[in-house]
Design an enzyme around this catalytic site. Sequence first.
Site, PDB file in Angstrom:
ATOM      1  N   HIS A   1      -6.024   2.684   1.631  1.00  0.00           N
ATOM      2  CA  HIS A   1      -5.313   3.851   2.168  1.00  0.00           C
ATOM      3  C   HIS A   1      -5.980   4.453   3.410  1.00  0.00           C
ATOM      4  O   HIS A   1      -5.333   4.745   4.403  1.00  0.00           O
ATOM      5  CB  HIS A   1      -5.196   4.953   1.116  1.00  0.00           C
TER       6      HIS A   1
ATOM      7  N   ASP B   1       0.910  -1.144   0.000  1.00  0.00           N
ATOM      8  CA  ASP B   1       0.000   0.000   0.000  1.00  0.00           C
ATOM      9  C   ASP B   1       0.943   1.186   0.000  1.00  0.00           C
ATOM     10  O   ASP B   1       1.550   1.504   1.024  1.00  0.00           O
ATOM     11  CB  ASP B   1      -0.876   0.014   1.262  1.00  0.00           C
ATOM     12  N   HIS B   2       1.101   1.824  -1.155  1.00  0.00           N
ATOM     13  CA  HIS B   2       2.203   2.785  -1.278  1.00  0.00           C
ATOM     14  C   HIS B   2       2.055   3.967  -0.315  1.00  0.00           C
ATOM     15  O   HIS B   2       3.017   4.666  -0.041  1.00  0.00           O
ATOM     16  CB  HIS B   2       2.363   3.265  -2.724  1.00  0.00           C
TER      17      HIS B   2
HETATM   18  P1  NAD Z   1       0.416  -1.405 -17.184  1.00  0.00           P
HETATM   19  O1  NAD Z   1      -0.765  -1.933 -17.912  1.00  0.00           O
HETATM   20  O2  NAD Z   1       0.945  -0.070 -17.558  1.00  0.00           O
HETATM   21  O3  NAD Z   1       1.630  -2.426 -17.337  1.00  0.00           O
HETATM   22  C1  NAD Z   1       1.452  -3.820 -17.303  1.00  0.00           C
HETATM   23  C2  NAD Z   1       2.742  -4.539 -17.619  1.00  0.00           C
HETATM   24  O4  NAD Z   1       2.455  -5.916 -17.671  1.00  0.00           O
HETATM   25  C3  NAD Z   1       3.377  -4.174 -18.941  1.00  0.00           C
HETATM   26  O5  NAD Z   1       4.781  -4.263 -18.817  1.00  0.00           O
HETATM   27  C4  NAD Z   1       2.900  -5.296 -19.860  1.00  0.00           C
HETATM   28  O6  NAD Z   1       3.765  -5.543 -20.947  1.00  0.00           O
HETATM   29  C5  NAD Z   1       2.942  -6.440 -18.905  1.00  0.00           C
HETATM   30  N1  NAD Z   1       2.061  -7.544 -19.323  1.00  0.00           N
HETATM   31  C6  NAD Z   1       0.727  -7.497 -19.569  1.00  0.00           C
HETATM   32  N2  NAD Z   1       0.274  -8.727 -19.904  1.00  0.00           N
HETATM   33  C7  NAD Z   1       1.360  -9.550 -19.858  1.00  0.00           C
HETATM   34  C8  NAD Z   1       1.546 -10.926 -20.109  1.00  0.00           C
HETATM   35  N3  NAD Z   1       0.539 -11.727 -20.455  1.00  0.00           N
HETATM   36  N4  NAD Z   1       2.780 -11.417 -19.964  1.00  0.00           N
HETATM   37  C9  NAD Z   1       3.824 -10.639 -19.620  1.00  0.00           C
HETATM   38  N5  NAD Z   1       3.704  -9.333 -19.357  1.00  0.00           N
HETATM   39  C10 NAD Z   1       2.481  -8.794 -19.489  1.00  0.00           C
HETATM   40  O7  NAD Z   1       0.058  -1.488 -15.639  1.00  0.00           O
HETATM   41  P2  NAD Z   1       0.650  -0.577 -14.483  1.00  0.00           P
HETATM   42  O8  NAD Z   1      -0.089   0.714 -14.428  1.00  0.00           O
HETATM   43  O9  NAD Z   1       2.122  -0.538 -14.590  1.00  0.00           O
HETATM   44  O10 NAD Z   1       0.197  -1.377 -13.186  1.00  0.00           O
HETATM   45  C11 NAD Z   1       0.868  -2.523 -12.736  1.00  0.00           C
HETATM   46  C12 NAD Z   1       0.320  -2.924 -11.371  1.00  0.00           C
HETATM   47  O11 NAD Z   1       0.587  -1.891 -10.446  1.00  0.00           O
HETATM   48  C13 NAD Z   1      -1.192  -3.136 -11.329  1.00  0.00           C
HETATM   49  O12 NAD Z   1      -1.488  -4.152 -10.416  1.00  0.00           O
HETATM   50  C14 NAD Z   1      -1.725  -1.809 -10.786  1.00  0.00           C
HETATM   51  O13 NAD Z   1      -2.957  -1.982 -10.124  1.00  0.00           O
HETATM   52  C15 NAD Z   1      -0.618  -1.445  -9.813  1.00  0.00           C
HETATM   53  N6  NAD Z   1      -0.527  -0.010  -9.556  1.00  0.00           N
HETATM   54  C16 NAD Z   1      -0.181   0.847 -10.551  1.00  0.00           C
HETATM   55  C17 NAD Z   1      -0.077   2.210 -10.289  1.00  0.00           C
HETATM   56  C18 NAD Z   1       0.345   3.197 -11.357  1.00  0.00           C
HETATM   57  O14 NAD Z   1       0.560   4.359 -11.010  1.00  0.00           O
HETATM   58  N7  NAD Z   1       0.484   2.792 -12.598  1.00  0.00           N
HETATM   59  C19 NAD Z   1      -0.334   2.695  -9.000  1.00  0.00           C
HETATM   60  C20 NAD Z   1      -0.679   1.793  -7.997  1.00  0.00           C
HETATM   61  C21 NAD Z   1      -0.767   0.444  -8.292  1.00  0.00           C
END
Ligand code: NAD
Length: 518
Positions: free
Chosen positions: A273, A210-211
């Site tokens: 949060h 939980d960032h």
């Molecule tokens: P994103 O969709 O931008 O990135 C997903 C990544 O997974 C990419 O690198 C994609 O290539 C890879 N991917 C997707 N399907 C795949 C597969 N079948 N095999 C291999 N790689 C695969 O998602 P994100 O925004 O980076 O989020 C990632 C996680 O972090 C999620 O669980 C999200 O809820 C969490 N999160 C993200 C943020 C944010 O600011 N982006 C904030 C809090 C939490």
Amino acid sequence: MSADSTDGLSTEPTTEPTTEPTTEPTTEPTTLVIFGGTGDLARRKLLPALFQLGCKDRLPENLKIIGFARQNLTDDNYRDLMGDSVREFGSLAHRTDEWAMFAKNIFFVPGDLDSPGDYAKLKSRLEFLEEGRQPANRLFYLSVAPRFFGPAVANLGSSGLAGEPGLGRVEQGWRRAVIEKPFGRDLDSAQALNESVGRVFDESQVYRIDHYLGKETVQNLLVFRFSNTIFEPLWNRNYVDNIQITASEEVSVGDRAGYYDQSGVIRDMVQNHLLQLLTMVAMEPPNAMDANSLRNHKIEVLRAIRRGGPEGAARNTVLGQYKGYLDETGVDPGSSTPTFAALRLYVDNWRWQGVPFYLRTGKSMAEKVTEIVIQFKRPPHMMFSAAPGDELSPNSLALCLQPDEGVHLRFGVKIPDQGMFMDSKDMSFHYDSAFKDQDIPEAYERLLQDALEGDASLFIRSDHIEQAWRIVEPLLDSKNRPHPYEPGTWGPEAADRLLAENGHKWLGLCGAEDEGHA
Ligand code: NAD
């Protein structure tokens, strides 16, 4: 008596000095594998934070980073992509030499999370990079969509990457998994995910994120509470009238609309949060800052939160949806997903019995602010009055988490040259002016460092996740249409009425106006 005492008086210190543990960076081969290494989170947060840690010499000496994702990239392509990200979102601009050194330890393995063969490829790359040295440590960061959490962990287990329990050949070195949020969408799915993670990893190896907990100002909550004797005696039902936690955002759901419509404010903000902040405000003092003491005390708070089922939830909650939400691209035109929530919770224990905790969060609100306000009780007998037309406010303490990180203490003062009329004024502390030369680090910096060092204090334990889902579950089931509210406001009026029922109103001491967000 101390050896150098010359006057016969003891110079022994009254308390044992605490010896700082010397956390020399380990020289054991350590690899961080980022599943989803090309994604938004990796680019915007993880790589910039890792580079920052590298510049501060806070990473294991031999740390290697492997990005794993579906794209067909070479190591060099990936280094360039991450270089661009760190330039855009981090601190690369003035540090190109350091980046050149850092980038040598970045690698890429193309692969599909659903394909067991690709984990085998990852395993042989890992072993090659570890050069056969033991012990070799591996941190797997699941920065991928939540639907992959369970299958990816299962594949880590079956491919032997997470260690090889059962085969009698447990590899040396530690294995840890960092799992992003959201962890489940309700109690059932969180329990199922905990079970599948538990089949591969011991709870001590699992770091659920939980960032919010990585934010300096959230950690300051603990320092503030447990290092200052003047507040702790007041921190209970005898002196505190009510506690308000607000996390408001000015932005609308924007391009996250499709995701948000399936999730809503309770899953997005409240279950994680806001309940985290509540536990940190309400918890008993732990006897040590280690992961288990801290987390045991936090879960005690969650267990003490009164759960009144659907009726209690309806009576103590106001849900809202900003006007225009239904027109956002990706939102179901008939959607009843809430974008705002105000909750009244009670913590049924000796310290907090009868003190309402008000939680409020939403999108498209008047201001972006995250704050905790502790409103103290009024004096039992008031001899002074406010200036005509003004209202007397009791003492309050505001812990401002963002954007203006600091602390405000509000108290009554005499208005000069106006008889015995009084007014309320703030005594304020601001991080940016008090620590001018020190940047406040990004939450992910602290969290990545802790995960690499094996400190799980700021990560969520399985029982905490499940208890938090139990608390919000009746809200997820609510069929009531949310109250509409104007964008740019503090939410629906019903949220003000919720507090008015107890003779309270929303306060706000941290925002731009510093004068009440009501
Ligand atoms: P994103 O969709 O931008 O990135 C997903 C990544 O997974 C990419 O690198 C994609 O290539 C890879 N991917 C997707 N399907 C795949 C597969 N079948 N095999 C291999 N790689 C695969 O998602 P994100 O925004 O980076 O989020 C990632 C996680 O972090 C999620 O669980 C999200 O809820 C969490 N999160 C993200 C943020 C944010 O600011 N982006 C904030 C809090 C939490």
